[in-house]
Design an enzyme around this catalytic site. Structure first.
Site, PDB file in Angstrom:
ATOM      1  N   VAL A  86      -1.878 -36.197   5.946  1.00  4.02           N
ATOM      2  CA  VAL A  86      -3.381 -36.392   5.627  1.00  4.02           C
ATOM      3  C   VAL A  86      -4.082 -37.327   6.553  1.00  4.02           C
ATOM      4  O   VAL A  86      -3.774 -38.423   7.254  1.00  4.02           O
ATOM      5  CB  VAL A  86      -3.632 -37.309   4.315  1.00  4.02           C
ATOM      6  CG1 VAL A  86      -4.935 -37.534   4.019  1.00  4.02           C
ATOM      7  CG2 VAL A  86      -2.986 -36.592   3.242  1.00  4.02           C
ATOM      8  N   LYS A  87      -5.049 -36.733   7.431  1.00  4.75           N
ATOM      9  CA  LYS A  87      -5.855 -37.215   8.560  1.00  4.75           C
ATOM     10  C   LYS A  87      -6.931 -38.072   8.106  1.00  4.75           C
ATOM     11  O   LYS A  87      -8.152 -37.402   7.364  1.00  4.75           O
ATOM     12  CB  LYS A  87      -6.235 -36.107   9.373  1.00  4.75           C
ATOM     13  CG  LYS A  87      -6.475 -36.510  10.934  1.00  4.75           C
ATOM     14  CD  LYS A  87      -6.705 -35.312  11.916  1.00  4.75           C
ATOM     15  CE  LYS A  87      -6.968 -35.537  13.073  1.00  4.75           C
ATOM     16  NZ  LYS A  87      -7.439 -34.226  13.768  1.00  4.75           N
ATOM     17  N   ILE A  88      -6.920 -39.248   8.358  1.00  6.90           N
ATOM     18  CA  ILE A  88      -8.242 -40.357   7.935  1.00  6.90           C
ATOM     19  C   ILE A  88      -8.786 -40.758   8.954  1.00  6.90           C
ATOM     20  O   ILE A  88      -8.193 -40.980  10.050  1.00  6.90           O
ATOM     21  CB  ILE A  88      -7.258 -41.340   7.067  1.00  6.90           C
ATOM     22  CG1 ILE A  88      -6.222 -40.776   5.844  1.00  6.90           C
ATOM     23  CG2 ILE A  88      -8.329 -42.282   6.456  1.00  6.90           C
ATOM     24  CD1 ILE A  88      -7.195 -40.151   4.746  1.00  6.90           C
TER      25      ILE A  88
END
EC number: 2.2.1.2
Length: 217
Positions: A86-88
């Site tokens: 998951v890219k935050i």
């Protein structure tokens, strides 16, 4: 050093995979839009297709900017495939989301890193990867490679397991310099990776070998 390809183009991903050196993929909303992909259902299906090609970490970026929305969206992305990371974004609520996903055992990639302080906060929150953007710093006459060096020093000082994922790669020398500085990963478009193959003396030597081999027949 691991090699990721920075694209949403399936043909380029397949080409990099066929080289036998690909470790993962990174994407972002701009790359998805470039391939004409929009809407949650289509985007999620595209991530699933990428996971079928590459057996490695696939960064899937949330489009939300509030904590609650990032959690909801991130959990949906993580459910697509075990290899999804998951890219935050590097914002206040993003740090909170990084900690949440870390506690849940979900891999994360903190993106849009432009300072060592941002990387330090992401590592403290347990990010799996931090993504400093070299090319965008170079574009404003700031030394992007110095940022890699600063982050490497800090992470080594304190034993942070967070991996440095050098992003916004513009050319093959970025890749070589990142390797020299100890970046754990580079993510690059296909062209800079392929340009590592090239050297005029290799071409000249191969042409000579082929020419000389004809005399042996």
């Amino acid at each position: 050093m691991k090699f990721f390809i920075d694209t949403a183009n399936l043909e380029q991903i397949k080409e990099a995979q066929d080289l036998g050196i690909l470790d993962g993929v990174t994407t972002n909303p701009s790359l998805m839009a470039k391939e004409g992909i929009s809407g949650n259902e289509a985007i999620n299906a595209h991530y699933s297709a990428i996971c079928e090609i590459v057996d490695g970490d696939i960064s899937a970026e949330v489009l939300s900017t509030t904590y609650e929305e990032m959690i909801k969206e991130g959990e949906e992305l993580a459910a697509i495939h075990p290899n999804i990371v998951v890219k935050i974004p590097m914002i206040k609520d993003g740090i909170k989301a990084l900690k949440y996903f870390t506690d849940k055992g979900i891999k994360t990639n903190c993106t849009l890193i432009f300072s060592a302080g941002q990387a330090l906060l992401a590592a403290k929150a347990g990010a799996t990867y931090v993504s400093p953007f070299l090319g965008r710093l170079d574009d404003i006459s700031v030394d992007g490679l110095n940022l890699i060096n600063e982050i490497r020093t800090i992470f080594d000082n304190y034993g942070y397991p967070t991996q440095i994922l050098a992003a916004s790669i513009r050319h093959s020398m970025h890749i070589i310099d990142c390797a020299k500085l100890g970046a754990d990963v580079i993510t690059s478009p296909l062209a800079p990776i392929l340009s590592l193959l090239n050297h005029p003396l290799t071409d000249k030597g191969l042409a000579q070998f082929i020419e000389d081999s004809k005399k042996m027949k």
